[in-house]
Design an enzyme around this catalytic site. Sequence first.
Site, PDB file in Angstrom:
ATOM      1  N   ASN A  13       0.837  -1.190   0.000  1.00 42.61           N
ATOM      2  CA  ASN A  13       0.000   0.000   0.000  1.00 42.61           C
ATOM      3  C   ASN A  13       0.879   1.250   0.000  1.00 42.61           C
ATOM      4  O   ASN A  13       1.962   1.273   0.585  1.00 42.61           O
ATOM      5  CB  ASN A  13      -1.001   0.000   1.173  1.00 42.61           C
ATOM      6  N   GLU A  50       0.323   5.194   0.736  1.00 52.52           N
ATOM      7  CA  GLU A  50      -0.624   6.213   1.214  1.00 52.52           C
ATOM      8  C   GLU A  50      -0.218   7.614   0.753  1.00 52.52           C
ATOM      9  O   GLU A  50       0.882   7.810   0.218  1.00 52.52           O
ATOM     10  CB  GLU A  50      -0.710   6.151   2.748  1.00 52.52           C
ATOM     11  N   ASN A  51      -1.122   8.547   0.984  1.00 51.66           N
ATOM     12  CA  ASN A  51      -0.892   9.924   0.555  1.00 51.66           C
ATOM     13  C   ASN A  51      -1.534  10.874   1.557  1.00 51.66           C
ATOM     14  O   ASN A  51      -2.601  10.566   2.098  1.00 51.66           O
ATOM     15  CB  ASN A  51      -1.496  10.127  -0.840  1.00 51.66           C
ATOM     16  N   ALA A  52      -0.905  12.018   1.767  1.00 49.25           N
ATOM     17  CA  ALA A  52      -1.414  13.007   2.722  1.00 49.25           C
ATOM     18  C   ALA A  52      -2.833  13.441   2.377  1.00 49.25           C
ATOM     19  O   ALA A  52      -3.613  13.815   3.255  1.00 49.25           O
ATOM     20  CB  ALA A  52      -0.497  14.226   2.752  1.00 49.25           C
ATOM     21  N   CYS A  88      -3.984   0.768  -2.680  1.00 48.19           N
ATOM     22  CA  CYS A  88      -3.859  -0.448  -1.880  1.00 48.19           C
ATOM     23  C   CYS A  88      -2.787  -1.353  -2.483  1.00 48.19           C
ATOM     24  O   CYS A  88      -2.422  -1.229  -3.657  1.00 48.19           O
ATOM     25  CB  CYS A  88      -5.174  -1.214  -1.863  1.00 48.19           C
ATOM     26  N   GLU A 115      -2.995  -4.495  -3.330  1.00 47.49           N
ATOM     27  CA  GLU A 115      -3.490  -5.332  -4.425  1.00 47.49           C
ATOM     28  C   GLU A 115      -3.465  -4.570  -5.753  1.00 47.49           C
ATOM     29  O   GLU A 115      -3.070  -5.088  -6.794  1.00 47.49           O
ATOM     30  CB  GLU A 115      -4.932  -5.795  -4.137  1.00 47.49           C
ATOM     31  N   CYS A 157     -10.209  -4.791   0.226  1.00 46.91           N
ATOM     32  CA  CYS A 157     -11.309  -3.830   0.288  1.00 46.91           C
ATOM     33  C   CYS A 157     -12.189  -3.987  -0.957  1.00 46.91           C
ATOM     34  O   CYS A 157     -11.817  -4.655  -1.929  1.00 46.91           O
ATOM     35  CB  CYS A 157     -10.767  -2.408   0.400  1.00 46.91           C
ATOM     36  N   CYS A 173     -10.598  -3.044  -4.329  1.00 44.36           N
ATOM     37  CA  CYS A 173      -9.620  -4.024  -4.820  1.00 44.36           C
ATOM     38  C   CYS A 173     -10.295  -5.303  -5.307  1.00 44.36           C
ATOM     39  O   CYS A 173      -9.824  -5.936  -6.247  1.00 44.36           O
ATOM     40  CB  CYS A 173      -8.594  -4.341  -3.740  1.00 44.36           C
TER      41      CYS A 173
HETATM   42 ZN    ZN Z   1      -7.997  -2.148  -1.505  1.00 43.50          ZN
END
Ligand code: ZN
Length: 172
Positions: free
Chosen positions: A68, A70-72, A79, A81, A113, A116
């Site tokens: 994964n 992430e971003n601010a 994700c 996947e 999720c 995904c």
């Molecule tokens: Zn996902």
Amino acid sequence: MSHLLNGLAQPELQETVLPYGNLDATAKELLRAAYQVRQRAYAPYSNFKVGAAFRAKENSREIFTGCNVENAAFTPTSCAERTAITKAVSEGYRQFSSGAVVAYKPDVFISPCGVCRQFIREFAGSTDIPIYIAQANDAQSQQEQQEEPFNSDDPILCTSIFNLLPHSFHTY
Ligand SMILES: [Zn+2]
């Protein structure tokens, strides 16, 4: 039963929980790849690290991994996947024979999720594909992780994309 139901994806594989030691070598290799790439997760906001791996159908030795990212601003987050599958598609692989997801939360399997699930389903074609889900063991030392990150009695959820996303949306 209406014939209109026949075109909907139905699970073709039985969902079960097996000890890691009972899996075949290719499933173990996929889970280890997902475990290793999880360590590269960029998750400064959630601190929830996920690793995923997919085996190409066209070339069974080819495994694509992702973590994964992430971003601010949160919305741009990818994700594990989708990272893995996007890498594969950009390298020319669009079909997968199996997938694996590794994350950790106490007392529960972490499954993909909803976004995904749809993303994986896009590349499953008309056939169900197995998805192996394992809990990471963060207590393992770095050296143990390199060699064999799972214990033979670790429970693995052996499910499939059509179990995770029954009656999925698909247009071709
Ligand atoms: Zn996902």
